[in-house]
Design a protein around this motif. Structure first.
Motif, PDB file in Angstrom:
ATOM      1  N   ILE A 372       0.836  -1.202   0.000  1.00  0.00           N
ATOM      2  CA  ILE A 372       0.000   0.000   0.000  1.00  0.00           C
ATOM      3  C   ILE A 372       0.869   1.249   0.000  1.00  0.00           C
ATOM      4  CG2 ILE A 372      -1.604   1.351   1.405  1.00  0.00           C
ATOM      5  CD1 ILE A 372      -2.832  -1.312   2.320  1.00  0.00           C
ATOM      6  N   ASN A 373       1.886   1.258   0.865  1.00  0.00           N
ATOM      7  CA  ASN A 373       2.762   2.426   0.950  1.00  0.00           C
ATOM      8  C   ASN A 373       3.532   2.635  -0.342  1.00  0.00           C
ATOM      9  OD1 ASN A 373       1.960   2.905   3.579  1.00  0.00           O
ATOM     10  ND2 ASN A 373       3.621   1.708   4.473  1.00  0.00           N
ATOM     11  N   GLN A 374       3.951   1.530  -0.960  1.00  0.00           N
ATOM     12  CA  GLN A 374       4.688   1.655  -2.216  1.00  0.00           C
ATOM     13  C   GLN A 374       3.802   2.235  -3.308  1.00  0.00           C
ATOM     14  OE1 GLN A 374       6.571  -1.957  -3.546  1.00  0.00           O
ATOM     15  NE2 GLN A 374       7.003  -1.162  -5.587  1.00  0.00           N
ATOM     16  N   ARG A 375       2.570   1.739  -3.397  1.00  0.00           N
ATOM     17  CA  ARG A 375       1.654   2.259  -4.412  1.00  0.00           C
ATOM     18  C   ARG A 375       1.311   3.715  -4.129  1.00  0.00           C
ATOM     19  NH1 ARG A 375      -1.120  -0.590  -7.819  1.00  0.00           N
ATOM     20  NH2 ARG A 375       0.951  -1.519  -7.991  1.00  0.00           N
ATOM     21  N   ALA A 376       1.096   4.042  -2.846  1.00  0.00           N
ATOM     22  CA  ALA A 376       0.800   5.428  -2.492  1.00  0.00           C
ATOM     23  C   ALA A 376       1.970   6.336  -2.838  1.00  0.00           C
ATOM     24  CB  ALA A 376       0.470   5.531  -1.005  1.00  0.00           C
ATOM     25  N   SER A 377       3.183   5.843  -2.621  1.00  0.00           N
ATOM     26  CA  SER A 377       4.372   6.619  -2.954  1.00  0.00           C
ATOM     27  C   SER A 377       4.458   6.856  -4.450  1.00  0.00           C
ATOM     28  CB  SER A 377       5.621   5.890  -2.458  1.00  0.00           C
ATOM     29  OG  SER A 377       6.782   6.576  -2.844  1.00  0.00           O
ATOM     30  N   GLU A 378       4.099   5.847  -5.247  1.00  0.00           N
ATOM     31  CA  GLU A 378       4.116   6.004  -6.697  1.00  0.00           C
ATOM     32  C   GLU A 378       3.131   7.072  -7.147  1.00  0.00           C
ATOM     33  OE1 GLU A 378       3.215   2.061  -7.934  1.00  0.00           O
ATOM     34  OE2 GLU A 378       5.289   1.357  -7.862  1.00  0.00           O
ATOM     35  N   TRP A 379       1.945   7.087  -6.530  1.00  0.00           N
ATOM     36  CA  TRP A 379       0.933   8.068  -6.921  1.00  0.00           C
ATOM     37  C   TRP A 379       1.264   9.459  -6.397  1.00  0.00           C
ATOM     38  CZ3 TRP A 379      -2.448   7.709 -10.640  1.00  0.00           C
ATOM     39  CH2 TRP A 379      -2.871   6.455 -11.065  1.00  0.00           C
ATOM     40  N   THR A 417       2.611  -8.650 -20.837  1.00  0.00           N
ATOM     41  CA  THR A 417       1.460  -8.196 -20.051  1.00  0.00           C
ATOM     42  C   THR A 417       1.465  -6.685 -19.875  1.00  0.00           C
ATOM     43  OG1 THR A 417       1.487 -10.276 -18.846  1.00  0.00           O
ATOM     44  CG2 THR A 417       0.244  -8.473 -17.864  1.00  0.00           C
ATOM     45  N   LEU A 418       0.281  -6.111 -20.022  1.00  0.00           N
ATOM     46  CA  LEU A 418       0.060  -4.690 -19.757  1.00  0.00           C
ATOM     47  C   LEU A 418      -0.775  -4.603 -18.484  1.00  0.00           C
ATOM     48  CD1 LEU A 418       0.447  -1.839 -21.135  1.00  0.00           C
ATOM     49  CD2 LEU A 418      -1.829  -2.152 -22.079  1.00  0.00           C
ATOM     50  N   HIS A 419      -0.156  -4.207 -17.380  1.00  0.00           N
ATOM     51  CA  HIS A 419      -0.851  -4.199 -16.095  1.00  0.00           C
ATOM     52  C   HIS A 419      -1.638  -2.910 -15.914  1.00  0.00           C
ATOM     53  CE1 HIS A 419       0.717  -7.904 -14.405  1.00  0.00           C
ATOM     54  NE2 HIS A 419       1.911  -7.587 -14.873  1.00  0.00           N
ATOM     55  N   ARG A 420      -2.837  -3.042 -15.343  1.00  0.00           N
ATOM     56  CA  ARG A 420      -3.729  -1.894 -15.180  1.00  0.00           C
ATOM     57  C   ARG A 420      -3.098  -0.796 -14.325  1.00  0.00           C
ATOM     58  NH1 ARG A 420      -9.573  -1.677 -14.896  1.00  0.00           N
ATOM     59  NH2 ARG A 420      -9.580  -3.945 -14.935  1.00  0.00           N
ATOM     60  N   ALA A 421      -2.580  -1.164 -13.147  1.00  0.00           N
ATOM     61  CA  ALA A 421      -2.047  -0.151 -12.236  1.00  0.00           C
ATOM     62  C   ALA A 421      -0.844   0.558 -12.851  1.00  0.00           C
ATOM     63  CB  ALA A 421      -1.658  -0.788 -10.909  1.00  0.00           C
ATOM     64  N   GLY A 422       0.048  -0.212 -13.460  1.00  0.00           N
ATOM     65  CA  GLY A 422       1.212   0.393 -14.084  1.00  0.00           C
ATOM     66  C   GLY A 422       0.834   1.293 -15.243  1.00  0.00           C
ATOM     67  N   PHE A 423      -0.154   0.871 -16.024  1.00  0.00           N
ATOM     68  CA  PHE A 423      -0.585   1.682 -17.156  1.00  0.00           C
ATOM     69  C   PHE A 423      -1.211   2.985 -16.676  1.00  0.00           C
ATOM     70  CE2 PHE A 423      -3.646   3.057 -20.346  1.00  0.00           C
ATOM     71  CZ  PHE A 423      -2.844   3.102 -21.474  1.00  0.00           C
ATOM     72  N   ALA A 424      -2.023   2.914 -15.609  1.00  0.00           N
ATOM     73  CA  ALA A 424      -2.651   4.121 -15.073  1.00  0.00           C
ATOM     74  C   ALA A 424      -1.603   5.133 -14.615  1.00  0.00           C
ATOM     75  CB  ALA A 424      -3.583   3.760 -13.919  1.00  0.00           C
ATOM     76  N   LEU A 425      -0.544   4.654 -13.972  1.00  0.00           N
ATOM     77  CA  LEU A 425       0.522   5.546 -13.529  1.00  0.00           C
ATOM     78  C   LEU A 425       1.236   6.182 -14.721  1.00  0.00           C
ATOM     79  CD1 LEU A 425       2.089   3.559 -10.561  1.00  0.00           C
ATOM     80  CD2 LEU A 425       1.258   5.903 -10.455  1.00  0.00           C
ATOM     81  N   ASN A 426       1.513   5.371 -15.742  1.00  0.00           N
ATOM     82  CA  ASN A 426       2.176   5.904 -16.926  1.00  0.00           C
ATOM     83  C   ASN A 426       1.317   6.949 -17.624  1.00  0.00           C
ATOM     84  OD1 ASN A 426       4.872   4.487 -18.022  1.00  0.00           O
ATOM     85  ND2 ASN A 426       3.744   3.020 -16.785  1.00  0.00           N
ATOM     86  N   LEU A 427       0.029   6.660 -17.744  1.00  0.00           N
ATOM     87  CA  LEU A 427      -0.868   7.610 -18.402  1.00  0.00           C
ATOM     88  C   LEU A 427      -0.935   8.920 -17.626  1.00  0.00           C
ATOM     89  CD1 LEU A 427      -2.891   8.332 -20.588  1.00  0.00           C
ATOM     90  CD2 LEU A 427      -4.658   7.124 -19.279  1.00  0.00           C
ATOM     91  N   ARG A 428      -0.968   8.836 -16.300  1.00  0.00           N
ATOM     92  CA  ARG A 428      -0.966  10.051 -15.485  1.00  0.00           C
ATOM     93  C   ARG A 428       0.278  10.884 -15.755  1.00  0.00           C
ATOM     94  NH1 ARG A 428       1.487  10.263  -9.685  1.00  0.00           N
ATOM     95  NH2 ARG A 428       3.180   9.724 -11.097  1.00  0.00           N
ATOM     96  N   ASP A 429       1.423  10.228 -15.900  1.00  0.00           N
ATOM     97  CA  ASP A 429       2.664  10.950 -16.169  1.00  0.00           C
ATOM     98  C   ASP A 429       2.605  11.663 -17.516  1.00  0.00           C
ATOM     99  OD1 ASP A 429       3.554  10.001 -13.782  1.00  0.00           O
ATOM    100  OD2 ASP A 429       5.026   8.599 -14.606  1.00  0.00           O
ATOM    101  N   TYR A 430       2.099  10.987 -18.536  1.00  0.00           N
ATOM    102  CA  TYR A 430       2.006  11.604 -19.857  1.00  0.00           C
ATOM    103  C   TYR A 430       1.046  12.781 -19.855  1.00  0.00           C
ATOM    104  CZ  TYR A 430       4.796   7.914 -21.931  1.00  0.00           C
ATOM    105  OH  TYR A 430       5.826   7.075 -22.240  1.00  0.00           O
ATOM    106  N   GLU A 431      -0.044  12.659 -19.092  1.00  0.00           N
ATOM    107  CA  GLU A 431      -1.001  13.773 -19.013  1.00  0.00           C
ATOM    108  C   GLU A 431      -0.362  14.982 -18.338  1.00  0.00           C
ATOM    109  OE1 GLU A 431      -5.319  11.524 -18.796  1.00  0.00           O
ATOM    110  OE2 GLU A 431      -4.085  11.601 -16.982  1.00  0.00           O
ATOM    111  N   ALA A 432       0.486  14.762 -17.357  1.00  0.00           N
ATOM    112  CA  ALA A 432       1.180  15.878 -16.710  1.00  0.00           C
ATOM    113  C   ALA A 432       2.128  16.557 -17.682  1.00  0.00           C
ATOM    114  CB  ALA A 432       1.936  15.379 -15.480  1.00  0.00           C
TER     115      ALA A 432
END
Length: 1011
Positions: A372-379, A417-432
């Motif tokens: 949880i902490n690792q994912r929160a840190s990523e976000w 494999t294209l993982h949902r969580a990893g893809f969401a993080l990548n997409l957020r970065d591109y949007e920024a």
């Protein structure tokens, strides 16, 4: 009788609820708001009228649609042992090749869809009205252990009618729900107790719940909700509408998924389960997030199977009347649901029971917590893209085996494999990157991302998993004018739709409809997808396009656009040329429904890119005043008057009914006199009109004229402050570009370097309070995003920003300080801007040589003395580089500050070394100097008696950007200075005349001397 004002407030809430839903009907909302008073008036007549047939009319209820859930292949039979001569297993890197191989071998995949509501705007407004007048009674009776979809309330616990939207923001309640269970497990295991933990949810909850129970008097009694006659009538109308909508769907029952009020009904349905668990099970922790349950209790009965656990629960007093074990599932059957066709079951396949004890139990809980902490840190982190565009696809995709583990050799590789969580993080970065950088600065990275999306996401199986991200990808391509790739995406999507239609078996979740009927309704999904994409493109279509971009649209997108309009059954007004579509974007922007918020047109232009903001003259004027019903017209007109330049065509409707209104920090940027106490009542009225609460003026940041300080409330006084001093390089090329008002050729690398620096800081556990960066360290349009990210860790940011260009070839050199602020009862921040009053000699020469420009302050200092800031109880001042050489400025600060922050771009480090050492002694304060890494000598200097203590930290040089933290003891300094005669240590004695100049607000009781 319902009033017009109540319906107007319901529209405000419905608009925000809808905008933040998964796929809002943007143009329908804009059209409705264009004729708002007529539409609301017509609905009001029907609600208050005696005829009730309208409540079941299809034009009021709307219809339903389909959304992709998953595509599955038939389970393969267990493989028999094969001889060496038989064919080996095939592994396909390309998803389309694997699809062709499997379907070519006779396997027919099943495409499963969710049934979703597509209700009319009238129904949404009526739904919001019901929540505001009736639903809140049931919501209020829910316990604190129910976290999800709770209605907004004021400080007295009453429904907040003026608040934005109906519901509390979801993120904090979700974290509290999740973290509460972990905390309870960890505490019990630390006490050497055995623990059992349950995670369960209801299967197809919304689709299987009949809302008729909300009319049951017995349910009202159990829920403890009392309705008067008018509320009972409104409740009956609303529940009748819900039931009528369900009868027109293949399921014949259930709640409309996508109608916000469905969550309130769903929460109420489980209220007796909450009461039973709280009173009879008495767990260590019980939390419910709508239909997701987490329960933790002592395992005193030594349960080893799920059946034993559930039997124990059912055998509690009253349990047999509520729960029943049936085919391995737990059926919830309270008296108010037994007479209808609701089917509320916790399916065994979705339930998880954890038996925890001792070290292994603690290890499991710690492992979950660490994830949880690792994912929160990523976000929490700012965006970071790879330096090489060629690695984009590699970062998105991982080679894995069937168990989902990453393959470290060829033998273990079974899939890409294209993982949902990893893809969401990548997409957020591109949007920024899209928001903060010009498109040309990161084109190669973006195009590589789009190619990976086309190859791996726009394939049947992955698309059904990640379809929710497609509108965001289309918006990014449109915003960056990547019309060639947008055309490729739309073409690939068309082929994907044909594949799913022709080659799949089709099912609707929780439905028994035959496949042939589902296939006949498949057009609903295709229409919905077309509408979503078309409106996503419209919401972000740039208002200004080059001739090349217009040609690319015509050649690459236009034909696909007309196909979308036709497939989505949109009206003919959308099948128009590009110039007309840009007018529709301006319409959405005027209603605050576009991708970029309407408020951005009112913020200072230097703070954000103007790429997606239409010209003021293109905005649509509201044809009504909000005080016709809501009573906020004067406040909104006041706000509109703060726009510079003035709004050309009157006030846009999105200012009256904002989906993303100004924050308090942003209002301080545009208010004429933000820190003037006499002006702040106006500010309070505007905040109330926008956000539903009026802050106390005594807790607002303000200038204290008697003390000559800017007061910013921020928590309890701190004895010490931790300061992060950066070693950050701004290159000469960036300086020249800023002076000449041209794009920075190093913008992408500079943006990445800065994000990495900030990410390293927020990952440190030393509770940093302030970060300082050098003079001219960043473009102003990056400031708010970085300040907001640091505010999440309660870190204030002090930095120089690039030159701000004004008329007549004048420029401003400013320090911006984002300072944490908690005076409103919740964490926020406030932006303070301070001008450099006169240029340094070399700076003046370079400004004239490069651009013929001169430096003039936008805000000259009153009384020609540096402003003093009291942040919480920490007193400090800011001087910009060469201003430190002004002896008058330093003299004015003596005794008034605990610290002096000095952002610099200075090559003469020897001279400034003497100045800093002298200032620490004659001001008798901590001097925090931050210079461009190219020259270095960034430091925290203190007036300590021992020479070796005086430089708390000092950095110079290096090939990479970094920051170092140091702690300044403010309390010890004040105690030392508060004695009439300076003690022997730890600081140097105060200079002559210091006692007369010391601010009485800085005085504290000095320590006694027992000797």
């Amino acid at each position: 009788m319902i009033t017009l004002e109540e319906l107007i407030l319901a529209w405000l809430k419905a608009k925000v609820d809808l905008y933040y839903s998964t796929n809002p009907p943007l143009m329908d909302m804009a059209d409705y708001e264009d004729g708002l008073l007529d539409n609301i008036g017509h609905l009001l007549q029907r609600i208050n009228g005696e005829d009730q047939e309208w409540i079941t009319a299809p034009e009021f209820l709307g219809t339903w649609t389909l959304a992709p859930k998953a595509i599955t292949f038939p389970k393969e039979p267990k493989k028999q042992k094969v001889s060496a001569t038989q064919e080996t297993t095939l592994i396909f890197a390309a998803p389309d090749a694997e699809w062709a191989s499997r379907t070519g071998n006779g396997e027919q995949p099943t495409a499963e869809f969710r049934l979703m509501a597509h209700c009319s705007i009238d129904f949404h407004v009526f739904s919001a009205l019901w929540m505001m007048l009736v639903g809140h009674h049931f919501d209020k009776k829910l316990g604190d252990n129910v976290y999800g979809s709770r209605l907004r309330r004021n400080g007295n616990g009453d429904i907040n009618r003026m608040a934005l939207g109906s519901f509390k923001p979801y993120l904090k309640p979700f974290r509290d729900w999740r973290d509460g269970a972990i905390k309870a497990m960890r505490s019990a295991l630390s006490d050497k107790k055995d623990v059992i933990a349950l995670a369960a949810d209801v299967s197809s909850f919304y689709h299987r719940l009949n809302p008729g129970f909300m009319l049951d008097a017995g349910f009202h009694q159990k829920a403890g909700a009392t309705l008067n006659e008018d509320e009972t009538r409104l409740n009956r109308l609303f529940i009748t509408a819900l039931q009528a909508w369900a009868k027109n769907t293949p399921l014949q029952k259930g709640l409309p998924v996508g109608l916000p009020a469905s969550a309130v009904v769903a929460n109420a349905a489980l209220i007796e389960l909450d009461q039973f668990i709280d009173r009879q099970v008495v767990p260590l922790y019980y939390g419910r997030y709508v239909d997701d349950i987490l329960l933790v209790m002592h395992n005193t009965s030594k349960f080893t199977t799920s059946k034993d656990f559930w039997n124990w629960v059912i055998n509690r007093d009253g349990g047999k009347d509520l729960l029943e074990l049936e085919n391995g599932s737990i059926v919830f059957k309270p008296s108010y649901l037994t007479d209808d066709d609701s089917d509320i079951a916790f399916k065994n396949t979705k339930n998880k029971l954890f038996v925890l004890s001792g070290g292994p139990g603690r290890a499991l809980v710690n492992a979950i917590s660490e994830q949880i902490n690792q994912r929160a840190s990523e976000w929490r982190a700012l965006p970071d893209l790879p330096d090489n565009p060629g690695t984009i696809a590699t970062d998105l995709l991982k080679a894995t085996n069937h168990a989902g583990e990453q393959a470290d050799n060829l033998r273990k590789a079974d899939a890409l494999t294209l993982h949902r969580a990893g893809f969401a993080l990548n997409l957020r970065d591109y949007e920024a990157f899209e928001r903060d950088l010009p498109p040309d600065a990161w084109q190669a990275h973006r195009h590589a991302f789009f190619e990976a999306v086309i190859d791996h996401l726009l394939t049947p199986v992955k698309f059904f998993e990640l379809a929710q991200y497609l509108p965001r990808i289309a918006r990014m391509a449109t915003a960056c004018v990547d019309f060639k790739h947008l055309g490729k995406i739309l073409k690939q999507l068309q082929e994907l739709g044909e594949t799913i239609h022709d080659q799949c078996i089709h099912q609707i979740k929780a439905s028994r409809c035959p496949e042939t009927e589902v296939k006949q309704d498949l057009h609903r999904w295709q229409n919905s997808l077309a509408n979503i994409l078309a409106e996503s493109i419209l919401s972000v279509l740039p208002p200004r396009l080059s001739a090349t971009a217009k040609k690319d649209w015509q050649n690459e997108v236009d034909s696909h656009w007309h196909r979308l309009v036709e497939a989505g059954a949109l009206t003919a007004k959308y099948a128009k040329p590009l110039s007309e579509l840009q007018k529709l974007h301006a319409c959405l922007f005027s209603h605050d429904l576009a991708h970029i918020p309407l408020r951005f047109s009112g913020l200072p232009k230097e703070m954000l890119s103007q790429r997606g903001i239409p010209a003021r003259k293109k905005l649509i004027n509201a044809n009504w005043r909000a005080d016709d019903a809501r009573g906020i017209g004067d406040a909104i007109e006041t706000l509109a008057g703060w726009f510079k330049p003035k709004l050309a065509n009157g006030i846009p409707p999105g200012l009256y009914f904002a989906t993303r209104p100004f924050s308090l920090n942003e209002l301080f940027l545009i208010t004429p006199q933000p820190f003037n106490r006499a002006w702040q009542p106006n500010l309070g009225k505007v905040i109330c009109a926008l956000r539903g609460f009026e802050p106390s003026e005594y807790k607002m940041p303000h200038w204290d004229k008697q003390q000559g300080t800017l007061q910013i409330p921020d928590g309890e006084p701190k004895a010490s402050q931790t300061i992060a001093v950066s070693s950050w390089e701004t290159r000469e090329t960036s300086f020249v570009a800023a002076v000449m008002h041209q794009p920075d050729p190093d913008s992408r690398r500079r943006y990445q370097r800065l994000n990495r620096l900030i990410n390293e800081l927020i990952a440190q556990p030393d509770h940093t309070g302030y970060l300082i960066l050098p003079e001219l360290a960043m473009p102003p349009r990056w400031f708010m995003r970085i300040a907001g990210k640091l505010n999440g860790r309660r870190i204030s940011l002090i930095t120089g920003v690039e030159y701000l260009h004004a008329s007549k070839k004048r420029v401003h050199n400013q320090i911006w300080a984002s300072l944490t602020h908690d005076g409103l009862g919740f964490p926020s921040l406030m932006l303070y801007r301070q001008d450099k009053q006169t240029p340094a000699l070399h700076e003046e020469q370079e400004l004239f040589r490069l651009a013929g420009a001169s430096l003039k302050p936008a805000m000259p200092w009153k009384w020609q003395s540096p402003p003093i800031i009291r942040h919480g109880n920490f007193h400090f001042a800011l001087l910009n580089c060469s201003e430190l050489t002004n002896i008058r400025y330093r003299a004015e600060l003596r005794g008034k500050v605990d610290a002096l922050f000095v952002p610099e771009w200075n090559s003469d480090t020897d001279t400034f070394n003497a100045l800093v050492e002298s200032a620490a002694l004659d001001i008798h304060a901590y001097i925090i100097q931050c210079n461009n890494r190219q020259y270095g000598d960034s430091r925290i200097r203190a007036p300590y008696k021992d020479r070796w203590k005086r430089d708390l930290l000092r950095v110079k040089g290096g090939n990479h950007d970094y920051c170092i933290t140091g702690q300044i003891d403010v309390q010890a300094l004040r105690e030392f200075q508060s004695s009439h005669r300076s003690p022997g240590d730890p600081f140097k004695p105060v200079p002559d005349g210091f006692n007369d100049a010391m601010d009485h607000n800085r005085r504290v009781l000095p320590e006694g001397n027992p000797d």
